[in-house]
Each structure stands twice: as structure tokens, then as C-alpha cells.
Scaffold this motif. Structure first.
Motif, PDB file in Angstrom:
ATOM      1  N   LYS A   6      45.424  30.755  25.277  1.00  0.00           N
ATOM      2  CA  LYS A   6      44.301  30.196  26.028  1.00  0.00           C
ATOM      3  C   LYS A   6      44.649  28.812  26.569  1.00  0.00           C
ATOM      4  O   LYS A   6      44.296  28.475  27.715  1.00  0.00           O
ATOM      5  CB  LYS A   6      43.058  30.122  25.142  1.00  0.00           C
ATOM      6  N   LYS A   7      45.366  28.021  25.790  1.00  0.00           N
ATOM      7  CA  LYS A   7      45.772  26.694  26.249  1.00  0.00           C
ATOM      8  C   LYS A   7      46.715  26.795  27.442  1.00  0.00           C
ATOM      9  O   LYS A   7      46.643  25.994  28.385  1.00  0.00           O
ATOM     10  CB  LYS A   7      46.441  25.936  25.114  1.00  0.00           C
ATOM     11  N   VAL A   8      47.613  27.786  27.402  1.00  0.00           N
ATOM     12  CA  VAL A   8      48.530  27.999  28.527  1.00  0.00           C
ATOM     13  C   VAL A   8      47.752  28.350  29.786  1.00  0.00           C
ATOM     14  O   VAL A   8      47.979  27.798  30.867  1.00  0.00           O
ATOM     15  CB  VAL A   8      49.549  29.107  28.198  1.00  0.00           C
ATOM     16  N   LEU A   9      46.803  29.262  29.662  1.00  0.00           N
ATOM     17  CA  LEU A   9      46.008  29.676  30.823  1.00  0.00           C
ATOM     18  C   LEU A   9      45.166  28.516  31.357  1.00  0.00           C
ATOM     19  O   LEU A   9      45.032  28.352  32.579  1.00  0.00           O
ATOM     20  CB  LEU A   9      45.113  30.860  30.445  1.00  0.00           C
ATOM     21  N   ASP A  10      44.609  27.719  30.462  1.00  0.00           N
ATOM     22  CA  ASP A  10      43.825  26.559  30.889  1.00  0.00           C
ATOM     23  C   ASP A  10      44.699  25.561  31.643  1.00  0.00           C
ATOM     24  O   ASP A  10      44.260  24.946  32.626  1.00  0.00           O
ATOM     25  CB  ASP A  10      43.195  25.873  29.669  1.00  0.00           C
ATOM     26  N   TYR A  11      45.932  25.394  31.188  1.00  0.00           N
ATOM     27  CA  TYR A  11      46.855  24.487  31.866  1.00  0.00           C
ATOM     28  C   TYR A  11      47.116  24.950  33.299  1.00  0.00           C
ATOM     29  O   TYR A  11      47.069  24.148  34.243  1.00  0.00           O
ATOM     30  CB  TYR A  11      48.165  24.411  31.094  1.00  0.00           C
ATOM     31  N   TYR A  12      47.372  26.245  33.463  1.00  0.00           N
ATOM     32  CA  TYR A  12      47.609  26.765  34.808  1.00  0.00           C
ATOM     33  C   TYR A  12      46.368  26.622  35.693  1.00  0.00           C
ATOM     34  O   TYR A  12      46.465  26.253  36.868  1.00  0.00           O
ATOM     35  CB  TYR A  12      48.037  28.233  34.744  1.00  0.00           C
ATOM     36  N   LYS A  13      45.225  26.895  35.133  1.00  0.00           N
ATOM     37  CA  LYS A  13      43.988  26.862  35.921  1.00  0.00           C
ATOM     38  C   LYS A  13      43.576  25.447  36.305  1.00  0.00           C
ATOM     39  O   LYS A  13      43.164  25.200  37.452  1.00  0.00           O
ATOM     40  CB  LYS A  13      42.859  27.527  35.134  1.00  0.00           C
ATOM     41  N   ASN A  14      43.688  24.525  35.399  1.00  0.00           N
ATOM     42  CA  ASN A  14      43.123  23.193  35.610  1.00  0.00           C
ATOM     43  C   ASN A  14      44.141  22.140  36.029  1.00  0.00           C
ATOM     44  O   ASN A  14      43.751  21.067  36.506  1.00  0.00           O
ATOM     45  CB  ASN A  14      42.420  22.729  34.331  1.00  0.00           C
ATOM     46  N   ASP A  15      45.408  22.422  35.852  1.00  0.00           N
ATOM     47  CA  ASP A  15      46.419  21.421  36.138  1.00  0.00           C
ATOM     48  C   ASP A  15      47.483  21.935  37.110  1.00  0.00           C
ATOM     49  O   ASP A  15      47.643  21.403  38.208  1.00  0.00           O
ATOM     50  CB  ASP A  15      47.086  20.973  34.824  1.00  0.00           C
ATOM     51  N   PHE A  16      48.192  22.967  36.728  1.00  0.00           N
ATOM     52  CA  PHE A  16      49.355  23.408  37.502  1.00  0.00           C
ATOM     53  C   PHE A  16      48.986  23.991  38.866  1.00  0.00           C
ATOM     54  O   PHE A  16      49.445  23.510  39.907  1.00  0.00           O
ATOM     55  CB  PHE A  16      50.154  24.431  36.694  1.00  0.00           C
TER      56      PHE A  16
END
Length: 232
Positions: A6-16
Motif C-alpha cells: 500500500k505504501k508503494v502504491l501511495d508513493y506512485y499515486k501521490n508523488d511519482f
């Protein structure tokens, strides 16, 4: 899976992804068939595609998403792709992408596949079976001296490169093997042109970063092959 995923997906969605809105084409995974861990399995790739595809589309709605592109086309990797599609992978890419690396287009000694054209037809039939009617892209595939036209003094590398030579003999820097490599590469182009109703792109693989300091900097004139093929 779990909180880490979930942290990986949040990183892609909100940052990357928000920082990369200028990019249109995206690849889900590169050559997963070369590895044996779970992430690189058909199921692992399916779970990744299922999770990341809607996020990418939400952040960059006009993005074009390429399927995981298998490294070579042969019996084993076609089965990998079939398993990925069986799981529902077709729902999570926009373009079916493949690599065509092999000893030469006519035969792949590492498998029972006999001919790149026959394998290409299998890929097209597999796409039809799963009702994928979109474009097929060959996103990598060369013979490490590709785009060589000795009669025109055109070669992709300015100097000798050892990359791939041990895996893909007999491609070296001498004129004879450059000619042989050219013939193999043109054979792949001819197959792409013959099935151009489905195969819409054929890209080689060359170094494209740090052009000033890599000893294998491609000569710009090498792109003439693309222009010739389009003209044909």
C-alpha cells in the motif's frame, strides 16, 4: 501485499506519477520472464498490473500503458503470456508489447520455436483468442550490431562493444558479422512489415543516455533504417 505494498502504491499515486505527467507511454514491467521470483511470475505481474494500472490512469488519464514485455518470443514465454492473460491481464494494459531477442529470427536454439514468423503468428492468434484487437509493439529486439549497413558505412557503434557478444555469437565488429547481423535484423523488419496490420512498432535497443561519455554512442545516421522501413 499488505501495508508495504500500500505504501508503494501511495508513493506512485501521490508523488511519482504526478511529477511525470509529461510522459505518455508507460511500461508495466521489463522482461519478467528472465527471473524466477514471485513478482516476475504471471500472477505477480497480474497483481502488479491490476493495482498500478488504475492509479496511473487516474493521475495521467491519457497515458498509454504497455503490457509486461517478455524478453524473447518462444514456446516458454508464449505460455508465460498466456497465463498472464488467463488471469485477466488484458484488462490492465493498452498495448501488447514484446521483445524479439533470439539467436537469429529463423530459429531460437534455446527452445523448440523454429521461426520468428511462426511465433509472431502465435502471438497474434493468442491476442485474438483473448479478444485483444489492439496494436502489438515489438519494443526491443536487435542483434547487437543492428542497423548496420556496411555498404553505406553505417554502424550503430563508433567503437568496439563487448555487450551481448558472449550471449549472442558470432556478432563482432568485423564486416562479415555486421553483414550477417544486418540480414537478421532486416528479416525481423520484413516480418513486422508483413504483419503490419497488427504489429505497429519495432524498436531496437541502444544506449541513449550520457551520449558524450559512452563508448558505444550510436551514430545518428543509424536511424535511416526506420525511415527506409516506413517508406517500404
Amino acid at each position: 501485499e499488505g501495508e508495504d505494498f500500500k505504501k508503494v502504491l501511495d508513493y506512485y499515486k501521490n508523488d511519482f506519477f504526478p511529477k511525470k505527467r509529461h510522459l505518455k507511454f508507460w511500461k508495466l514491467f521489463n522482461e519478467p520472464d528472465l527471473f524466477t521470483n514471485y513478482m516476475c511470475s504471471p500472477k505477480g505481474n497480474y497483481e502488479w498490473a491490476k493495482a498500478i494500472y488504475p492509479i496511473l490512469k487516474e493521475v495521467i488519464p491519457d497515458s498509454v500503458v504497455l503490457s509486461p514485455d517478455i524478453a524473447v518470443i518462444n514456446e516458454k514465454t508464449i505460455n508465460w503470456l498466456k497465463e498472464f492473460l488467463d488471469l485477466g491481464g488484458k484488462n490492465y494494459f493498452d498495448l501488447l508489447a514484446l521483445h524479439t531477442y533470439r539467436d537469429k529470427p529463423e530459429i531460437d536454439r534455446r527452445s523448440n520455436s523454429k521461426d520468428l514468423e511462426e511465433d509472431t503468428k502465435q502471438i497474434i492468434n493468442l491476442a485474438d483468442k483473448y479478444n485483444y484487437k489492439g496494436d502489438i509493439w515489438y519494443t526491443e529486439g536487435c542483434f547487437f550490431a543492428d542497423w548496420s549497413l556496411p555498404s553505406l558505412n553505417i554502424f550503430p557503434y563508433k567503437n568496439h562493444s563487448d555487450f551481448g557478444l558472449s550471449r549472442n555469437p558470432p556478432f563482432t565488429e568485423d564486416i562479415q558479422d555486421n553483414s550477417l547481423s544486418s540480414a537478421y535484423h532486416v528479416r525481423t523488419w520484413v516480418i513486422c512489415l508483413r504483419y503490419s496490420d497488427r504489429i505497429k512498432m519495432h524498436l531496437g535497443w541502444t544506449y541513449t543516455k550520457a551520449l558524450d561519455d559512452l563508448h558505444v554512442t550510436p551514430r545518428e545516421v543509424g536511424v535511416c533504417v526506420n525511415a527506409i522501413a516506413r517508406l517500404l
